[in-house]
Write an enzyme that holds these catalytic residues in place. Structure first.
Site, short mmCIF file in Angstrom:
data_model
loop_
_atom_site.label_atom_id
_atom_site.label_comp_id
_atom_site.label_asym_id
_atom_site.label_seq_id
_atom_site.Cartn_x
_atom_site.Cartn_y
_atom_site.Cartn_z
CE LYS A 59 -8.82 -35.64 69.81
NZ LYS A 59 -9.85 -36.59 69.42
CD GLN A 103 -9.71 -40.29 69.17
OE1 GLN A 103 -9.58 -39.31 69.87
NE2 GLN A 103 -9.78 -40.19 67.84
CG ASP A 126 -15.31 -35.34 69.95
OD1 ASP A 126 -14.44 -34.51 69.61
OD2 ASP A 126 -15.04 -36.53 70.22
#
Ligand code: NAD
Length: 296
Positions: A59, A103, A126
């Site tokens: 990322k 995460q 997300d």
């Protein structure tokens, strides 16, 4: 076992993800030239799980590739839930941060649901918050769940129509299968069957699919006898399988028994190199959309 014939087309997620990154990079360049804000993604990583570290590295690398600003925050796996929430509040309030992810997985003493819900929905790139999950069915969803968004984008860019098609989604999690089934029905105008671990006689459903999407995490779950001739097969499953026969001692496997299923499919995604790179592309797209919304 039959050799894989060349009748199927491979859906190349790496290639499409590369195209999307070039498009984003051009938009960032334009924004810079016209004095507009450069997108800024913040990433929180808790603990030292190797797979999570690898995902986060990808990322960060992708942010650099497209010219985003990024902030990487690491915390020990002993951090308390309350302390983590304080950091989340701080990022929520930071006006320079446009997109923000925590995460997963998190250590067992921290509630994923509580943490996810603390992220401001307009920064939730997300697409995991209840607000963004619910907005899938609205006319103008802002931040779509990243992996389902990537799957829809892959189908769109390969000109694979979904309207009126029978899409069977195997796996009904909150981050992949459930939102994807809603997106296929709402935006893709497909007829959708959603299967999960309590589904009886899975093959009865999968064998009727025009488009079969699997997101379970069980290598070999989908065998050729479960797939209709000419079906489009999208494999979201990503499982690390260890063994001395693999270079580096492990391999990443999808849910689909690739070679025999490919022999029946019209299109199929490989694992790795299919849906995986699209999840990162969607994260970048969401961060760009969040920036455009906050700072047009
Ligand atoms: P999860 O464990 O939260 O959900 C798994 C789902 O599969 C559940 O709905 C469960 O009911 C269903 N299931 C379990 N066994 C089944 C069976 N035998 N038959 C039918 N359904 C069954 O997992 P998740 O977070 O949704 O992830 C699923 C897979 O997708 C994993 O392999 C994960 O690594 C992968 N994944 C990949 C990406 C990517 O970017 N490529 C992103 C997210 C998840």
């Amino acid at each position: 076992m039959t050799d894989t014939p060349t009748t199927y087309a491979l859906i190349d997620g790496r290639k499409v993800s590369g195209e999307i990154k070039s498009e984003i990079s051009a938009k960032v360049h334009e924004r810079k030239l016209s004095g507009k804000k450069v997108p800024h993604l913040a990433i929180i990583l808790v603990g030292d799980d190797g797979a999570s570290q690898t995902y986060v590295d990808h990322k960060v690398k992708s942010c650099k590739e497209v010219g985003f600003h990024y902030t990487m925050m690491r915390f020990a796996d002993t951090i308390s839930e309350e302390k983590l929430i304080k950091h989340i509040d701080h990022v929520n309030d930071d006006e320079d941060v446009d997109g923000f992810i925590v995460q997963l997985p998190l250590p067992a003493h921290i509630s994923v649901e509580r943490i996810t819900e603390k992220i401001r929905s307009d920064k939730d790139v997300d697409g995991f918050t209840n607000h963004n999950f619910g907005s899938i069915t609205s006319k103008n969803p802002l931040l779509l769940p990243a992996t389902p968004y990537g799957v829809i984008e892959l189908l769109r860019r390969y000109n694979i129509p979904t309207e009126g098609k029978h899409c069977v989604v195997v796996g009904a999690s909150r981050i992949v299968g459930a939102p994807l089934s809603m997106m296929l029905a709402e935006q893709g105008h497909a007829t959708v069957t959603l299967c999960h671990k309590y589904t009886q006689n899975l093959a009865e459903y999968t064998s009727k699919a025009d488009i079969l999407i699997t997101a379970v995490g069980k290598p070999g779950l989908i065998t050729a006898d479960m797939v209709k001739e000419g079906a489009v097969v999208i494999d979201v499953g990503t499982t690390r399988v260890e063994g001395p026969q693999f270079k580096n001692g492990y391999a990443i496997k999808g849910d689909v028994d690739f070679k025999p299923v490919a022999a029946k499919a019209s299109y199929i995604t490989p694992v790795p190199g299919g849906v995986g790179p699209m999840t990162i592309a969607s994260l970048l797209l969401n961060t760009l959309h969040a920036t455009e919304k906050r700072n047009p």
